[in-house]
Design an enzyme around this catalytic site. Structure first.
Site, PDB file in Angstrom:
ATOM      1  N   GLY A  46      30.722  23.548  36.875  1.00 49.71           N
ATOM      2  CA  GLY A  46      32.027  24.179  36.484  1.00 49.71           C
ATOM      3  C   GLY A  46      32.074  25.805  37.030  1.00 49.71           C
ATOM      4  O   GLY A  46      33.224  26.266  37.093  1.00 49.71           O
ATOM      5  N   ASP A 101      29.935  29.280  33.812  1.00 52.76           N
ATOM      6  CA  ASP A 101      31.538  29.411  34.046  1.00 52.76           C
ATOM      7  C   ASP A 101      31.787  29.850  32.666  1.00 52.76           C
ATOM      8  O   ASP A 101      32.373  30.729  32.454  1.00 52.76           O
ATOM      9  CB  ASP A 101      32.237  28.241  34.446  1.00 52.76           C
ATOM     10  CG  ASP A 101      31.390  26.821  33.690  1.00 52.76           C
ATOM     11  OD1 ASP A 101      30.466  26.969  32.833  1.00 52.76           O
ATOM     12  OD2 ASP A 101      32.070  25.708  33.785  1.00 52.76           O
ATOM     13  N   ASP A 104      29.259  28.742  25.587  1.00 49.45           N
ATOM     14  CA  ASP A 104      29.829  28.387  24.436  1.00 49.45           C
ATOM     15  C   ASP A 104      28.846  28.707  23.147  1.00 49.45           C
ATOM     16  O   ASP A 104      28.643  29.870  22.839  1.00 49.45           O
ATOM     17  CB  ASP A 104      30.270  27.108  24.615  1.00 49.45           C
ATOM     18  CG  ASP A 104      31.364  26.560  23.566  1.00 49.45           C
ATOM     19  OD1 ASP A 104      31.275  26.639  22.309  1.00 49.45           O
ATOM     20  OD2 ASP A 104      32.252  25.932  23.886  1.00 49.45           O
ATOM     21  N   GLY A 106      25.620  28.158  23.542  1.00 53.13           N
ATOM     22  CA  GLY A 106      24.482  28.771  24.092  1.00 53.13           C
ATOM     23  C   GLY A 106      23.413  27.407  24.163  1.00 53.13           C
ATOM     24  O   GLY A 106      22.325  27.952  24.487  1.00 53.13           O
ATOM     25  N   ASN A 107      23.571  26.455  23.720  1.00 52.81           N
ATOM     26  CA  ASN A 107      22.633  25.384  23.919  1.00 52.81           C
ATOM     27  C   ASN A 107      22.252  25.163  25.349  1.00 52.81           C
ATOM     28  O   ASN A 107      21.039  24.993  25.406  1.00 52.81           O
ATOM     29  CB  ASN A 107      23.223  24.087  23.267  1.00 52.81           C
ATOM     30  CG  ASN A 107      23.329  23.955  21.896  1.00 52.81           C
ATOM     31  OD1 ASN A 107      22.708  24.800  21.087  1.00 52.81           O
ATOM     32  ND2 ASN A 107      24.270  23.175  21.335  1.00 52.81           N
ATOM     33  N   THR A 108      23.086  25.275  26.209  1.00 49.31           N
ATOM     34  CA  THR A 108      22.764  24.907  27.383  1.00 49.31           C
ATOM     35  C   THR A 108      22.111  26.295  28.243  1.00 49.31           C
ATOM     36  O   THR A 108      21.037  25.875  28.736  1.00 49.31           O
ATOM     37  CB  THR A 108      24.193  24.868  28.417  1.00 49.31           C
ATOM     38  OG1 THR A 108      24.904  23.852  27.850  1.00 49.31           O
ATOM     39  CG2 THR A 108      23.852  24.624  29.975  1.00 49.31           C
ATOM     40  N   LEU A 109      22.389  27.284  27.771  1.00 50.04           N
ATOM     41  CA  LEU A 109      21.785  28.525  28.093  1.00 50.04           C
ATOM     42  C   LEU A 109      20.443  28.536  27.719  1.00 50.04           C
ATOM     43  O   LEU A 109      19.344  28.964  28.348  1.00 50.04           O
ATOM     44  CB  LEU A 109      22.432  29.771  27.555  1.00 50.04           C
ATOM     45  CG  LEU A 109      22.160  31.202  28.050  1.00 50.04           C
ATOM     46  CD1 LEU A 109      22.252  31.132  29.508  1.00 50.04           C
ATOM     47  CD2 LEU A 109      22.875  32.048  27.556  1.00 50.04           C
ATOM     48  N   ASP A 160      36.735  21.728  33.693  1.00 50.83           N
ATOM     49  CA  ASP A 160      37.287  20.469  33.768  1.00 50.83           C
ATOM     50  C   ASP A 160      37.505  20.015  32.457  1.00 50.83           C
ATOM     51  O   ASP A 160      36.805  20.300  31.334  1.00 50.83           O
ATOM     52  CB  ASP A 160      36.435  19.406  34.504  1.00 50.83           C
ATOM     53  CG  ASP A 160      35.519  19.006  33.826  1.00 50.83           C
ATOM     54  OD1 ASP A 160      34.475  20.007  33.547  1.00 50.83           O
ATOM     55  OD2 ASP A 160      35.223  17.862  33.586  1.00 50.83           O
ATOM     56  N   ARG A 166      39.901  21.053  37.551  1.00 47.60           N
ATOM     57  CA  ARG A 166      39.077  22.198  38.432  1.00 47.60           C
ATOM     58  C   ARG A 166      39.726  22.919  39.140  1.00 47.60           C
ATOM     59  O   ARG A 166      39.561  23.894  39.497  1.00 47.60           O
ATOM     60  CB  ARG A 166      37.953  21.304  38.900  1.00 47.60           C
ATOM     61  CG  ARG A 166      36.875  20.865  38.114  1.00 47.60           C
ATOM     62  CD  ARG A 166      35.619  20.306  38.380  1.00 47.60           C
ATOM     63  NE  ARG A 166      34.611  19.612  37.896  1.00 47.60           N
ATOM     64  CZ  ARG A 166      33.739  19.890  36.881  1.00 47.60           C
ATOM     65  NH1 ARG A 166      33.764  21.151  36.351  1.00 47.60           N
ATOM     66  NH2 ARG A 166      33.072  19.101  36.394  1.00 47.60           N
TER      67      ARG A 166
END
Ligand code: XMP
Ligand code: MG
Length: 177
Positions: A46, A101, A104, A106-109, A160, A166
């Site tokens: 993203g 990008d 949200d 923060g789980n990914t972070l 996306d 995108r």
């Protein structure tokens, strides 16, 4: 208004407005990282449009690399294991900047930060174009963000919905039906 897979999206932020957010962020990063041995790590997919615009506003020459977060079931009892695919650079002693990008929940972070533990980096900061502080649940400091947005699902400018949207130049948000 655009429609993707029966979902309707309306313009949320025009490309001109995105451009000024990107320039403001780049100005801050330029001030903070001038003369530092820095590595920019873009988290795909993203962020690819944002990264391309951001780096062309930078007035220093960092190493730039890209990675993608992958999760798989570990064989140990610890369960899920996360790794950053293709990240080969030796980051010891480097000033690392993660480019996202959107942050949200923060789980990914949190997964990314976990992976960087023990890499002996000189410093570690997050840059994200969009930040949903209203749903963010983690304690990790998001030092550089372009815009704090409400809990809307957004697409365009690299982001996306089902792989579509995108290439849109503006950001769009999902219209409540
Ligand atoms: P979390 O919740 O882990 O989410 O902070 C981060 C990742 O989820 C995706 N994401 C979005 N993608 N529009 C998108 O196109 C959104 O509104 C959105 N919110 C989260 C994105 O991949 C991000 O890195
Ligand atoms: Mg992402």
């Amino acid at each position: 208004m655009i429609e993707i897979n029966n979902k309707r999206f309306e313009v949320y932020l025009r490309s001109k407005e995105i451009e000024s957010l990107v320039i403001n962020m780049a100005n801050r990063i330029n001030q903070d990282y001038k003369g530092k041995d820095s590595v920019l790590i873009g988290i795909l997919n993203g962020s690819f449009v944002f990264i391309a615009d951001l780096v062309r506003q930078l007035d220093f020459d960092p190493i730039l690399t890209f990675t993608k977060l992958a999760s798989y079931d570990g064989t140990q009892s610890t369960g899920q294991v996360d790794e950053l695919i293709g990240l080969k650079e030796n980051l010891k002693g480097k000033h690392v900047i993660i480019i996202e990008d959107i942050v949200d929940t923060g789980n990914t972070l949190e997964k990314i930060v976990e992976i960087f533990k023990g890499k002996e980096v000189a410093s570690f900061e997050i840059v994200t174009l969009l930040f949903k502080s209203c749903v963010y649940k983690k304690g990790i400091d998001v030092k550089y963000f372009g815009l704090d947005i409400p809990d809307k699902f957004v697409i365009g400018y690299g982001l996306d919905y089902d792989g579509r949207g995108r290439t849109l130049k503006d950001l769009y948000s999902l219209k409540k039906s």
